[in-house]
Design a protein around this motif. Structure first.
Motif, mmCIF file in Angstrom:
data_model
loop_
_atom_site.group_PDB
_atom_site.id
_atom_site.type_symbol
_atom_site.label_atom_id
_atom_site.label_comp_id
_atom_site.label_asym_id
_atom_site.label_seq_id
_atom_site.Cartn_x
_atom_site.Cartn_y
_atom_site.Cartn_z
ATOM 1 N N ALA A 203 0.761 -1.136 -0.030
ATOM 2 C CA ALA A 203 -0.169 0.179 0.180
ATOM 3 C C ALA A 203 1.025 1.535 -0.050
ATOM 4 N N THR A 204 0.466 2.551 -0.955
ATOM 5 C CA THR A 204 1.342 3.084 -0.474
ATOM 6 C C THR A 204 0.464 4.435 -0.996
ATOM 7 N N ASN A 205 0.883 5.460 -0.439
ATOM 8 C CA ASN A 205 -0.183 7.033 -0.495
ATOM 9 C C ASN A 205 0.638 7.949 -1.639
ATOM 10 N N GLY A 206 2.226 7.496 -2.279
ATOM 11 C CA GLY A 206 2.596 8.557 -2.564
ATOM 12 C C GLY A 206 3.372 8.736 -2.008
ATOM 13 N N VAL A 207 4.188 8.543 -1.165
ATOM 14 C CA VAL A 207 5.305 9.044 -0.193
ATOM 15 C C VAL A 207 6.457 7.913 0.836
ATOM 16 N N GLY A 228 -5.283 8.805 4.392
ATOM 17 C CA GLY A 228 -4.767 9.289 3.196
ATOM 18 C C GLY A 228 -5.052 8.032 2.368
ATOM 19 N N ALA A 229 -4.944 8.382 0.888
ATOM 20 C CA ALA A 229 -5.709 7.353 0.286
ATOM 21 C C ALA A 229 -4.059 6.860 -0.516
ATOM 22 N N TYR A 230 -4.794 5.518 -0.654
ATOM 23 C CA TYR A 230 -3.282 4.423 -0.581
ATOM 24 C C TYR A 230 -3.954 3.884 -1.776
ATOM 25 N N THR A 231 -2.883 3.462 -2.960
ATOM 26 C CA THR A 231 -3.014 2.701 -4.125
ATOM 27 C C THR A 231 -2.874 1.470 -3.279
#
Length: 242
Positions: A203-207, A228-231
């Motif tokens: 899972a990543t939130n871009g950071v 936050g939003a996670y991929t």
């Protein structure tokens, strides 16, 4: 040869409500309780054994020296394979330890001498000189409010922590540990199918990226997530029994 094209992924995302952190390092009246759990992100090793001897804390002291550290008498010391502490499995090192409320600056894990890494079936000593002498220091910077229980999740990143020393056969532990507070973070839980695969869940939130493996029933949990939003991705690694 059979090729898998799809892994079916179902999940849920939960975030807990939390209070804002404070930078105030002045002691406050009352007591709080803390617990500490150790877990691990997946790594490309057979086993990684660490010898946990003690847990220490630094309270209301933002100095970087060795003063101010206090042992909190870890309850489950011993040798643990970090690679078994995935998929929601962890080790409870400290359970509801009562201490004065205030500002918790750092947590320290003190390791013993029996630390090893297994690579392709061969066992190598894992050098941890700083951990044995001064401990693995983890900054938490958490304000402890009176009459509240806090659980700190220490997530060991094995792949980033184990390095080969240049021009030698030594393998060193330079720990990368992510700390989060269970009461102030969320988690993602879910299930993957089919069940005859080892599946890496990320899972990543871009950071930052958090990862784990699904267990033999297909269940998984990713903990210690900021809001936050996670991929979320599911990547099959290999088929069991092949």
């Amino acid at each position: 040869m059979k090729f898998l094209k799809y892994v079916i992924l179902s999940l849920s995302l939960v975030f807990a409500l939390s209070c804002n952190k404070s930078d105030d390092t002045n002691p406050v009246e009352g007591t709080s309780k803390i617990s500490v759990r150790l877990m691990d992100m997946p790594g490309d090793f057979d086993n990684v054994f660490v010898d946990v001897q003690d847990v220490m804390i630094k309270l209301n002291d933002d100095s970087e020296g060795d003063s101010g550290w206090v042992s909190v008498e870890a309850i489950n010391t011993g040798i643990y394979d970090l690679l078994e502490l995935t998929g929601g499995i962890d080790v409870l090192l400290l359970d509801d330890f009562e201490l004065p409320s205030g500002y918790l600056n750092q947590i320290r894990l003190v390791l013993g001498n029996d630390n090893t890494v297994v690579i392709d079936g061969e066992t190598f000593p894992l050098n941890t000189p700083s951990a044995q002498q001064s401990g693995l220091k983890i900054k938490v910077n958490q304000n402890l409010e009176p009459n509240i229980n806090y659980t700190f999740l220490l997530d060991f990143n094995v792949d980033a922590s184990i390095v080969m020393a240049s021009n030698s056969e030594n393998i060193n532990l330079k720990p990368v540990i992510r700390a989060s507070v269970e009461a102030q973070s969320g988690y993602i839980t879910g299930m993957v199918t089919p069940l005859d695969l080892q599946v890496l869940i990320e899972a990543t939130n871009g950071v930052e990226t958090i990862s784990t493996y699904a267990d033999e029933t297909g269940q998984f949990v990713l903990v210690g997530l900021d809001s936050g939003a996670y991929t979320v991705t599911a990547t099959p690694r290999y088929c069991f029994g092949i």
